[in-house]
Motif scaffolding. Structure first.
Motif, PDB file in Angstrom:
ATOM      1  N   PRO A   1     116.488  -2.382  53.598  1.00  0.00           N
ATOM      2  CA  PRO A   1     117.326  -3.495  53.661  1.00  0.00           C
ATOM      3  C   PRO A   1     116.939  -4.268  54.639  1.00  0.00           C
ATOM      4  CG  PRO A   1     118.021  -1.412  54.757  1.00  0.00           C
ATOM      5  CD  PRO A   1     116.873  -0.895  54.103  1.00  0.00           C
ATOM      6  N   GLY A   2     117.195  -5.634  54.735  1.00  0.00           N
ATOM      7  CA  GLY A   2     116.885  -6.626  55.795  1.00  0.00           C
ATOM      8  C   GLY A   2     115.558  -6.695  56.073  1.00  0.00           C
ATOM      9  N   GLY A   3     115.224  -7.117  57.160  1.00  0.00           N
ATOM     10  CA  GLY A   3     113.603  -7.732  57.553  1.00  0.00           C
ATOM     11  C   GLY A   3     113.794  -8.155  58.868  1.00  0.00           C
ATOM     12  N   TRP A   4     112.548  -8.655  59.320  1.00  0.00           N
ATOM     13  CA  TRP A   4     112.435  -9.028  60.533  1.00  0.00           C
ATOM     14  C   TRP A   4     112.754 -10.804  60.561  1.00  0.00           C
ATOM     15  CZ3 TRP A   4     112.682  -5.507  63.872  1.00  0.00           C
ATOM     16  CH2 TRP A   4     111.981  -4.425  63.537  1.00  0.00           C
ATOM     17  N   PRO A   5     113.194 -11.348  61.710  1.00  0.00           N
ATOM     18  CA  PRO A   5     113.568 -12.705  61.730  1.00  0.00           C
ATOM     19  C   PRO A   5     112.287 -13.591  60.914  1.00  0.00           C
ATOM     20  CG  PRO A   5     114.059 -12.005  63.751  1.00  0.00           C
ATOM     21  CD  PRO A   5     113.216 -10.717  63.119  1.00  0.00           C
ATOM     22  N   VAL A   6     112.597 -14.701  60.243  1.00  0.00           N
ATOM     23  CA  VAL A   6     111.636 -15.723  59.445  1.00  0.00           C
ATOM     24  C   VAL A   6     111.082 -16.474  60.733  1.00  0.00           C
ATOM     25  CG1 VAL A   6     111.455 -17.531  57.878  1.00  0.00           C
ATOM     26  CG2 VAL A   6     113.057 -15.282  57.316  1.00  0.00           C
ATOM     27  N   ARG A   7     109.765 -16.658  60.539  1.00  0.00           N
ATOM     28  CA  ARG A   7     109.116 -17.799  61.378  1.00  0.00           C
ATOM     29  C   ARG A   7     108.656 -18.934  60.600  1.00  0.00           C
ATOM     30  NH1 ARG A   7     104.557 -14.985  64.922  1.00  0.00           N
ATOM     31  NH2 ARG A   7     104.121 -17.425  64.878  1.00  0.00           N
ATOM     32  N   ALA A   8     108.641 -20.169  61.076  1.00  0.00           N
ATOM     33  CA  ALA A   8     108.156 -21.199  60.365  1.00  0.00           C
ATOM     34  C   ALA A   8     106.736 -21.407  60.237  1.00  0.00           C
ATOM     35  CB  ALA A   8     108.764 -22.639  61.207  1.00  0.00           C
TER      36      ALA A   8
ATOM     37  N   ALA B   1     105.594 -11.062  60.992  1.00  0.00           N
ATOM     38  CA  ALA B   1     106.270  -9.977  60.723  1.00  0.00           C
ATOM     39  C   ALA B   1     107.266 -10.377  59.718  1.00  0.00           C
ATOM     40  CB  ALA B   1     107.120  -9.468  61.899  1.00  0.00           C
ATOM     41  N   ASP B   2     107.532 -11.500  59.581  1.00  0.00           N
ATOM     42  CA  ASP B   2     108.681 -11.988  58.317  1.00  0.00           C
ATOM     43  C   ASP B   2     107.789 -11.889  56.983  1.00  0.00           C
ATOM     44  OD1 ASP B   2     107.208 -14.211  59.810  1.00  0.00           O
ATOM     45  OD2 ASP B   2     108.211 -15.315  58.074  1.00  0.00           O
ATOM     46  N   ARG B   3     106.419 -11.887  56.854  1.00  0.00           N
ATOM     47  CA  ARG B   3     105.858 -11.678  55.638  1.00  0.00           C
ATOM     48  C   ARG B   3     105.601 -10.363  55.305  1.00  0.00           C
ATOM     49  NH1 ARG B   3     106.264 -16.889  58.008  1.00  0.00           N
ATOM     50  NH2 ARG B   3     105.402 -18.485  57.056  1.00  0.00           N
ATOM     51  N   ARG B   4     106.170  -9.923  54.318  1.00  0.00           N
ATOM     52  CA  ARG B   4     105.976  -8.468  53.904  1.00  0.00           C
ATOM     53  C   ARG B   4     104.428  -8.172  53.335  1.00  0.00           C
ATOM     54  NH1 ARG B   4     110.902  -5.029  52.611  1.00  0.00           N
ATOM     55  NH2 ARG B   4     110.995  -5.238  54.843  1.00  0.00           N
ATOM     56  N   CYS B   5     103.733  -7.787  53.991  1.00  0.00           N
ATOM     57  CA  CYS B   5     102.342  -7.416  53.640  1.00  0.00           C
ATOM     58  C   CYS B   5     101.701  -6.160  53.667  1.00  0.00           C
ATOM     59  CB  CYS B   5     101.565  -8.231  54.404  1.00  0.00           C
ATOM     60  SG  CYS B   5      99.417  -8.201  53.973  1.00  0.00           S
ATOM     61  N   VAL B   6     101.072  -5.304  52.756  1.00  0.00           N
ATOM     62  CA  VAL B   6     100.470  -4.177  52.901  1.00  0.00           C
ATOM     63  C   VAL B   6      98.957  -4.448  52.798  1.00  0.00           C
ATOM     64  CG1 VAL B   6     100.437  -1.950  51.697  1.00  0.00           C
ATOM     65  CG2 VAL B   6     102.656  -3.032  51.476  1.00  0.00           C
ATOM     66  N   VAL B   7      98.161  -3.930  53.759  1.00  0.00           N
ATOM     67  CA  VAL B   7      96.987  -4.090  53.991  1.00  0.00           C
ATOM     68  C   VAL B   7      96.451  -2.506  53.264  1.00  0.00           C
ATOM     69  CG1 VAL B   7      95.061  -3.938  55.212  1.00  0.00           C
ATOM     70  CG2 VAL B   7      96.906  -5.312  55.720  1.00  0.00           C
ATOM     71  N   VAL B   8      95.605  -2.898  52.001  1.00  0.00           N
ATOM     72  CA  VAL B   8      95.085  -1.770  51.540  1.00  0.00           C
ATOM     73  C   VAL B   8      93.613  -1.400  51.382  1.00  0.00           C
ATOM     74  CG1 VAL B   8      95.007  -0.691  49.091  1.00  0.00           C
ATOM     75  CG2 VAL B   8      96.861  -2.219  49.614  1.00  0.00           C
TER      76      VAL B   8
ATOM     77  N   ILE C   1     101.491 -18.593  52.382  1.00  0.00           N
ATOM     78  CA  ILE C   1     102.021 -17.656  51.091  1.00  0.00           C
ATOM     79  C   ILE C   1     103.325 -17.570  51.174  1.00  0.00           C
ATOM     80  CG2 ILE C   1     101.832 -15.660  49.582  1.00  0.00           C
ATOM     81  CD1 ILE C   1      98.934 -15.472  50.498  1.00  0.00           C
ATOM     82  N   SER C   2     104.228 -17.961  50.111  1.00  0.00           N
ATOM     83  CA  SER C   2     105.284 -17.557  50.030  1.00  0.00           C
ATOM     84  C   SER C   2     105.687 -16.622  48.804  1.00  0.00           C
ATOM     85  CB  SER C   2     106.281 -18.841  49.747  1.00  0.00           C
ATOM     86  OG  SER C   2     107.660 -18.676  49.498  1.00  0.00           O
ATOM     87  N   ALA C   3     106.098 -15.452  48.959  1.00  0.00           N
ATOM     88  CA  ALA C   3     106.233 -14.394  48.037  1.00  0.00           C
ATOM     89  C   ALA C   3     106.829 -13.283  48.635  1.00  0.00           C
ATOM     90  CB  ALA C   3     104.644 -13.812  47.502  1.00  0.00           C
TER      91      ALA C   3
ATOM     92  N   ILE D   1      98.208   0.201  55.060  1.00  0.00           N
ATOM     93  CA  ILE D   1      98.843  -0.134  56.459  1.00  0.00           C
ATOM     94  C   ILE D   1      99.885  -1.190  56.179  1.00  0.00           C
ATOM     95  CG2 ILE D   1      98.617  -0.845  58.652  1.00  0.00           C
ATOM     96  CD1 ILE D   1      95.337  -0.041  58.472  1.00  0.00           C
ATOM     97  N   VAL D   2     101.227  -1.040  56.854  1.00  0.00           N
ATOM     98  CA  VAL D   2     102.123  -1.930  56.851  1.00  0.00           C
ATOM     99  C   VAL D   2     102.926  -2.019  58.256  1.00  0.00           C
ATOM    100  CG1 VAL D   2     103.965  -0.608  56.038  1.00  0.00           C
ATOM    101  CG2 VAL D   2     104.250  -2.697  55.403  1.00  0.00           C
ATOM    102  N   LEU D   3     103.390  -3.171  58.429  1.00  0.00           N
ATOM    103  CA  LEU D   3     104.476  -3.303  59.647  1.00  0.00           C
ATOM    104  C   LEU D   3     105.650  -2.485  59.322  1.00  0.00           C
ATOM    105  CD1 LEU D   3     104.633  -4.336  62.645  1.00  0.00           C
ATOM    106  CD2 LEU D   3     105.542  -6.349  61.568  1.00  0.00           C
ATOM    107  N   ALA D   4     106.107  -1.409  59.898  1.00  0.00           N
ATOM    108  CA  ALA D   4     107.223  -0.968  59.627  1.00  0.00           C
ATOM    109  C   ALA D   4     108.426  -1.807  59.760  1.00  0.00           C
ATOM    110  CB  ALA D   4     107.336   0.189  60.425  1.00  0.00           C
ATOM    111  N   PRO D   5     109.341  -1.744  58.612  1.00  0.00           N
ATOM    112  CA  PRO D   5     110.682  -2.655  58.606  1.00  0.00           C
ATOM    113  C   PRO D   5     111.457  -1.993  59.775  1.00  0.00           C
ATOM    114  CG  PRO D   5     110.282  -1.554  56.659  1.00  0.00           C
ATOM    115  CD  PRO D   5     109.062  -1.295  57.369  1.00  0.00           C
TER     116      PRO D   5
END
Length: 228
Positions: free
Chosen positions: A221-228, A122-129, A93-95, A135-139
């Motif tokens: 601001p920012g985020g974690w490094p992008v993975r392929a 970590a590079d996919r911003r996702c909130v588990v509801v 998913i690209s979003a 729950i989210v991985l803290a940026p």
């Protein structure tokens, strides 16, 4: 970078096979730019009359009759067994944001696996509801406007340090890890500022804080490094 199955410019609703009521799903669908199911998560969507843009997974939990009812091209089978259906979905998913419903409240082993995926992707911003929690991985940096007294839990998935403002028990100077020190059941006492040094800290809030969390993430601001 490998091509993705789903591309969206707004939030994507991702539905798993765990606990999620039809009313909650209908409300979530109305706010999503695209709807995706993780294998058996297609069943509750079809039950409310929603055909997902894609159903991604190994298809070991979606009834064959429901599979056959889907339009051509919706079913995206990924047969390998080295990853969960949740991981198969996130990596395809690209979003800007994924809201994942139906991944909490069923089996504990499935929940733990989903939380591991949050760290691995970590590079996919996702909130588990879930019904009780979000729950989210803290940026790296996050500011939140939450009511005083709000439950604010931090759970490290590996060795990690951070800093905080606005919490009853600050985390500054603490080395946290799942087998030594965790930060569950903290409490908001003022405007919250959180920073963490690595993508290993889960933030767990009451479900009622979802909108405040989304506002904070949008401004982060920012985020974690992008993975392929």
């Amino acid at each position: 970078m490998k091509s993705k199955i789903v591309h969206a410019f707004g939030p994507v609703l991702l539905v798993g096979g765990g606990e999620c009521t039809h009313d909650v799903l209908k409300a979530a669908v109305s706010k999503a730019s695209a709807v995706v199911a993780a294998d058996g998560g297609a069943a509750p969507l079809l039950a409310i009359g929603v055909v997902p843009e894609a159903v991604i997974g190994d298809m070991d939990s979606l009834d064959p009759a429901l599979q056959a009812s889907l339009p051509p091209g919706v079913l995206r089978r990924i047969a390998e067994q080295d990853s969960t259906d949740f991981d198969k979905c996130l990596r395809n998913i690209s979003a800007p944001l994924v809201l994942a419903y139906g991944f909490l409240g069923a089996r504990v082993d499935h929940q733990l696996a989903a939380l591991t995926v949050l760290c691995n992707r970590a590079d996919r911003r996702c909130v588990v509801v879930g019904t009780e929690d979000v729950i989210v991985l803290a940026p790296p940096e996050l500011t939140l406007d939450l009511p005083k007294g709000t439950r604010f839990s931090l759970y490290p998935m590996g060795k990690v340090q951070g800093r905080s403002e606005g919490l009853r028990w600050p985390i500054d100077g603490l080395v946290m890890s799942p087998d030594t020190r965790v930060g569950t059941s903290n409490e908001v006492v003022g405007p919250v500022r959180l920073s963490v040094e690595a993508p290993r800290m889960l933030l767990i809030l009451p479900a009622a804080c979802l909108e405040a969390l989304l506002e904070g993430l949008a401004a982060a601001p920012g985020g974690w490094p992008v993975r392929a």
